[in-house]
Every structure is written in structure tokens, then in C-alpha cells.
Design an enzyme around this catalytic site. Structure first.
Site, PDB file in Angstrom:
ATOM      1  N   CYS A   1      20.274  52.999  31.743  1.00 21.58           N
ATOM      2  CA  CYS A   1      20.480  54.037  30.745  1.00 21.58           C
ATOM      3  C   CYS A   1      21.228  55.169  31.428  1.00 21.58           C
ATOM      4  O   CYS A   1      21.079  55.367  32.630  1.00 21.58           O
ATOM      5  CB  CYS A   1      19.105  54.474  30.262  1.00 21.58           C
ATOM      6  SG  CYS A   1      19.045  55.971  29.346  1.00 21.58           S
TER       7      CYS A   1
ATOM      8  N   ARG B   1      23.899  57.920  17.088  1.00 22.22           N
ATOM      9  CA  ARG B   1      22.565  57.347  17.315  1.00 22.22           C
ATOM     10  C   ARG B   1      21.473  58.363  16.990  1.00 22.22           C
ATOM     11  O   ARG B   1      20.358  57.986  16.644  1.00 22.22           O
ATOM     12  CB  ARG B   1      22.413  56.906  18.770  1.00 22.22           C
ATOM     13  CG  ARG B   1      23.118  55.604  19.090  1.00 22.22           C
ATOM     14  CD  ARG B   1      22.803  55.151  20.488  1.00 22.22           C
ATOM     15  NE  ARG B   1      21.360  55.146  20.725  1.00 22.22           N
ATOM     16  CZ  ARG B   1      20.784  54.944  21.893  1.00 22.22           C
ATOM     17  NH1 ARG B   1      21.532  54.716  22.957  1.00 22.22           N
ATOM     18  NH2 ARG B   1      19.481  54.967  22.008  1.00 22.22           N
TER      19      ARG B   1
ATOM     20  N   ARG C   1      14.617  55.055  33.970  1.00 20.48           N
ATOM     21  CA  ARG C   1      13.653  54.995  32.856  1.00 20.48           C
ATOM     22  C   ARG C   1      12.733  53.785  32.935  1.00 20.48           C
ATOM     23  O   ARG C   1      12.851  52.833  32.167  1.00 20.48           O
ATOM     24  CB  ARG C   1      14.388  55.043  31.513  1.00 20.48           C
ATOM     25  CG  ARG C   1      15.158  56.311  31.367  1.00 20.48           C
ATOM     26  CD  ARG C   1      15.769  56.479  30.012  1.00 20.48           C
ATOM     27  NE  ARG C   1      14.818  56.861  28.979  1.00 20.48           N
ATOM     28  CZ  ARG C   1      15.187  57.269  27.767  1.00 20.48           C
ATOM     29  NH1 ARG C   1      16.441  57.335  27.456  1.00 20.48           N
ATOM     30  NH2 ARG C   1      14.272  57.586  26.874  1.00 20.48           N
TER      31      ARG C   1
ATOM     32  N   ASP D   1      15.669  67.102  25.886  1.00 16.86           N
ATOM     33  CA  ASP D   1      16.669  66.735  24.887  1.00 16.86           C
ATOM     34  C   ASP D   1      17.476  67.934  24.368  1.00 16.86           C
ATOM     35  O   ASP D   1      18.389  67.761  23.560  1.00 16.86           O
ATOM     36  CB  ASP D   1      16.012  66.018  23.696  1.00 16.86           C
ATOM     37  CG  ASP D   1      15.623  64.588  24.040  1.00 16.86           C
ATOM     38  OD1 ASP D   1      15.985  64.102  25.114  1.00 16.86           O
ATOM     39  OD2 ASP D   1      14.946  63.947  23.206  1.00 16.86           O
TER      40      ASP D   1
ATOM     41  N   LYS E   1      14.089  61.793  14.590  1.00 17.24           N
ATOM     42  CA  LYS E   1      14.430  60.454  15.101  1.00 17.24           C
ATOM     43  C   LYS E   1      13.278  59.893  15.923  1.00 17.24           C
ATOM     44  O   LYS E   1      12.864  58.752  15.731  1.00 17.24           O
ATOM     45  CB  LYS E   1      15.683  60.565  15.964  1.00 17.24           C
ATOM     46  CG  LYS E   1      15.853  59.486  17.014  1.00 17.24           C
ATOM     47  CD  LYS E   1      17.160  59.639  17.742  1.00 17.24           C
ATOM     48  CE  LYS E   1      17.188  59.632  19.249  1.00 17.24           C
ATOM     49  NZ  LYS E   1      16.222  58.984  20.038  1.00 17.24           N
ATOM     50  N   ASN E   2      12.769  60.729  16.845  1.00 15.07           N
ATOM     51  CA  ASN E   2      11.777  60.201  17.786  1.00 15.07           C
ATOM     52  C   ASN E   2      10.417  59.966  17.147  1.00 15.07           C
ATOM     53  O   ASN E   2       9.526  59.395  17.769  1.00 15.07           O
ATOM     54  CB  ASN E   2      11.652  61.117  19.001  1.00 15.07           C
ATOM     55  CG  ASN E   2      12.876  61.007  19.892  1.00 15.07           C
ATOM     56  OD1 ASN E   2      13.706  60.115  19.701  1.00 15.07           O
ATOM     57  ND2 ASN E   2      12.993  61.910  20.855  1.00 15.07           N
TER      58      ASN E   2
END
Ligand code: UD1
Length: 420
Positions: A118, A398, A123, A306, A24-25
Site C-alpha cells: 500500500c 475511492r 500495513r 487521514d 466511507k470508513n
């Protein structure tokens, strides 16, 4: 949809082989990078997740045409893409800020909604903005939007206060079309950044030191469209491997480089798992109960933030006490209240969490508060006694493509229920 829920019957060890999707990233940044040159791009192994869909919409608003065939995404970028990333999309995904660098570099103008708050911390994006200003951009705040302008960006030396992933990527993409040499020091080293640089190189960018703390970019006048295959998702892979360990299972994840998971694998081994790393696959088996492990999150190659929530679930099941320390985000422990509802015994002190082992996790209705904490709740549910209902799937979706189908192939008893 928000009223959908995952229903998980715990107590079943996960077993089998599963292929990781593309990261994803990485995919999100590669999609933003297409803005740097006109033409048609073919990006393979793009995960079909909600964040990618949001980036598809961002590109659409900028005048790009996209089509998906399986996991292959085609992006057609016009000669003059638009310059505005609107609030309704940036609000859904903060990572949309990544179009700032490419748009400035290509169009000399970008209007990007300021990302809001967030669930894992405030952030900030000051490092992105300061770096771009050093390269000659003028940035103003205008009714909740960042309005950035420049003639042509000029290469310069930028030393980041902190190896921010997003700032490193924005500055690299600004640098590839800048005049002269851009040098980013204390750059982030995440494998997804190396993947972005690999694609930029095939577009004609001149980058040295990709994936190291010292990245040097020689600006060129123009780039060209290209094809690329996204690197395997180490966080998705790590999530399945931790799930294997937490359920006393035996899982092989393919399509991921074990060297991108060095510390998580080391911690799993410390927890008593048998870990076998191949070239592009890794097997984790947990024959007995897990042992406690302390771990500290840090920018790559440190333990990834993560995977912190998922690892804390494993620690809760261990035969002793563990300490987790979060160094990347300021308030990433907010999910702990949800895991406590399932019986985890976790005490917080600032950025440390003391996790008392020996928990017998019990099913409970829980709600995913963010992407990775959502994955941690799924792992807790797989290890718990009884039937857990997880809501807040909007977050899990997501970052994870059809998580219930993928885990079911490993023997998990999990299904998505959609209200009628
Ligand atoms: C990326 C990842 C995210 C991961 C994180 C850290 C994407 C889409 N997301 O997020 O999954 O958890 O890296 O590995 O790739 N910071 C500042 N000023 C800035 C930028 C960052 O203070 O200008 C701080 C942030 O508040 C945060 C820390 O630096 O506390 C790390 O942020 P960063 O590395 O930028 O993460 P993201 O790129 O947002």
C-alpha cells in the site's frame, strides 16, 4: 478512469454550505457486518464511491444481492453466504479484510486474499490474526490466501498492541456470535467503530463500551437483519473545512458531528480560522492568512492521519514554519514529492515533516498517490496560482463522491475532463 483529470483554477475562496456524506470508513464495515445475519438490510447515507463499489462486489461474490437507490443501499444476505474474498477485489481495497471476522463467526470458515502493499506503509494485519487465533481460529497461509477455520469462536480477553481500527472491528464482529465474553482492551475509539457497534446492537448484539478503549461483547447465538443510517464522514468534512481555510474562504459543513473533529478544529483555530461548531454542523472562516501550527497524528481522538496531508498544505501557506508528526503509518509522507512540485517547501526527517511557510503555490501537473494525498493536491490546487491538472483520480474517487461537483457548489473552479 485513470486518464481522467481534474482541472483546477486556483485563487478562489470557497464559500457556502455543504452536507457531508456518510463515512466511507463506516459504510464499508457496516456492509461487512451484514454477513453476520441472513435477511434484508437497508443502509442509508452510503457514499457512492469506488471503495463502496468494491465492497458491493465482495458481497456479490459471497452471494449477497445489493441495490442502490440514491445513497440508500439494500443488501440481501442468504442463509449461507460464500466464504471467499478473492485476490482481484482485495487487491483493489485492503479494507476487504474486514469480512474475515464476520465470515468466521457466521460460517466457521473464511478464505481471504492476503492484502498486498500500500502506498502509505506496509500495513500489517497481525493484530487481526492474533486476536482471531486467541478466539480459537486456525489460520493458515495458502497460495496468497489466508485460510481461517473454527468451530465456534470462543470469547476471550485480547489486549491490542496498538489501537488498530481494522483489528478492533474484525474482533468485535467475531465476538458478537462467539461463545461467551470477548473483551478487547486498547481498542480503537474511532467514531466509525461506535457506528458499527450501534448497527450491531440493533441486530441483537450485546456490546458494552463501544467507542471506548475497553469493549466487552457478550456473544449471542444469532443476529437479525436491520436498517441503519451511516454516521457523517468527518474526514470528508475536515477536507472541505481545511480547503475553506486554505483559500481564505468561509464554509459550513452540515451533517457531521463537530465532536468527531475536535483536534482538527482546534488546529484550524490555532491557524487563525474562526471556528463555530453547532450540534451537527461546523463553520470555518479564514479572514487573514493562516498562522503556522504543529500537529501530531494519533489514533482517535488524536489528530487523524487521514487529514494530515490536507493540513500540511494549509501549513505550507502559513506565515511561518510548522512541524507535522505522523505516528500512525510508517511511510505516509511519500506524497510530499508531489506537493513540492507545486512549490511547497517541506523537509522530512523520519516521521517528522518540517513545513516552511510562506509558499506561493503554483499550478503544476500532479498525480494523486493515494486517497487523502489526492485530496491534499486538490486543496493545493485551489490555493495555487494558475491551472493545475491532477491525474490519478482513481484514488480520489475511492474516498470522495463526485469531489468536483461538490467543491463547485462552494465556488471552486474545478472540472473533470474525460479523454475522448
Ligand atoms: C483505518 C482507515 C484508514 C485510517 C486508519 C487509521 C478504514 C477502511 N481505513 O485503516 O482510513 O487511516 O484506520 O485511522 O477504516 N497495524 C499493525 N497490525 C495490524 C493492524 C494495524 O501493525 O494488525 C498498524 C498498521 O500498519 C498501521 C497502524 O497499525 O501502521 C494503523 O492501522 P489501523 O488502525 O489498523 O488502520 P486501518 O484499519 O487499516
Amino acid at each position: 478512469m485513470d486518464h481522467e483529470k481534474l482541472v483546477v483554477s486556483g485563487g478562489n475562496p470557497l464559500r457556502g454550505r455543504i452536507e457531508a456524506g456518510g463515512a466511507k470508513n463506516s459504510a464499508l464495515k457496516l456492509m461487512a457486518a451484514t454477513l453476520l445475519a441472513e435477511g434484508s438490510y437497508r443502509i442509508e447515507r452510503v457514499p457512492r464511491i469506488v471503495d463502496v463499489q468494491t465492497m458491493v462486489q465482495v458481497l456479490g461474490r459471497l452471494g449477497c444481492a445489493t441495490t442502490f437507490e440514491g445513497n440508500t443501499l439494500t443488501v440481501d444476505v442468504p442463509a449461507e453466504p460464500g466464504t471467499e474474498a478473492p485476490y482481484d477485489l482485495v487487491r483493489q481495497m485492503r479494507a476487504s479484510i474486514i469480512v474475515l471476522g464476520p465470515l468466521l463467526a457466521r460460517r466457521g470458515h473464511a478464505r481471504v486474499s492476503m492484502p498486498g502493499g500500500c502506498a502509505i506503509g506496509s500495513r500489517k494485519i497481525d493484530l487481526h490474526l492474533r486476536g482471531l487465533e486467541r478466539m480459537g481460529a486456525e489460520i493458515a497461509m495458502d497460495h496468497g490466501y489466508l485460510d481461517a477455520r473454527c468451530d465456534r469462536l470462543t470469547g476471550t480477553r485480547v489486549v491490542l498492541d496498538f489501537p488498530s481500527v481494522g483489528a478492533t472491528e474484525n474482533l468485535i464482529m467475531a465476538g458478537v456470535l462467539a461463545k461467551g465474553t470477548t473483551r478487547i482492551e486498547n481498542a480503537a475509539r474511532e467514531p466509525e467503530i461506535a457506528d458499527l457497534c450501534a448497527m450491531l446492537a440493533t441486530m441483537g448484539a450485546r456490546i458494552a463500551g463501544a467507542g471506548t478503549p475497553d469493549v466487552e461483547i457478550e456473544g449471542v447465538d444469532a443476529l437479525r437483519a436491520t436498517d441503519h443510517v451511516v454516521v457523517g464522514d468527518r474526514i470528508e468534512a475536515g477536507t472541505y473545512l481545511i480547503a475553506a481555510a486554505a483559500t481564505g474562504g468561509d464554509v459550513t459543513v452540515t451533517g457531521v458531528a463537530p465532536k468527531h473533529l475536535d483536534l482538527p478544529l482546534q488546529k484550524l483555530a490555532d491557524a487563525g480560522a474562526q471556528v463555530d461548531a453547532g450540534v451537527n454542523e461546523v463553520r470555518v472562516a479564514m479572514p487573514g492568512g493562516p498562522k503556522p501550527v504543529d500537529f501530531v497524528t494519533l489514533p482517535f481522538p488524536g489528530f487523524p492521519t487521514d487529514l494530515m496531508p490536507q493540513m500540511m498544505v494549509l501549513c505550507s501557506l502559513a506565515g511561518g514554519d510548522s512541524i507535522a508528526t505522523e505516528n500512525v503509518f510508517e511511510s505516509r509522507f511519500m506524497f510530499v514529492d508531489e506537493i513540492r512540485r507545486m512549490g511547497a517547501d517541506i523537509r522530512l526527517d523520519g516521521h517528522h515533516a518540517a513545513i516552511r511557510g510562506g509558499a506561493r503555490l503554483q499550478a503544476a501537473p500532479v498525480r494523486a498517490p493515494d486517497i487523502r494525498a489526492g485530496a491534499a493536491l486538490v486543496i493545493a490546487a485551489l490555493a495555487a496560482e494558475g491551472e493545475t491538472e491532477i491525474t490519478g483520480l482513481g484514488f480520489i474517487d475511492r474516498g470522495y463522491e463526485r469531489i468536483e461537483e461538490r467543491l463547485a457548489t462552494l465556488g471552486a473552479r474545478i472540472e473533470r475532463r474525460v479523454p475522448r
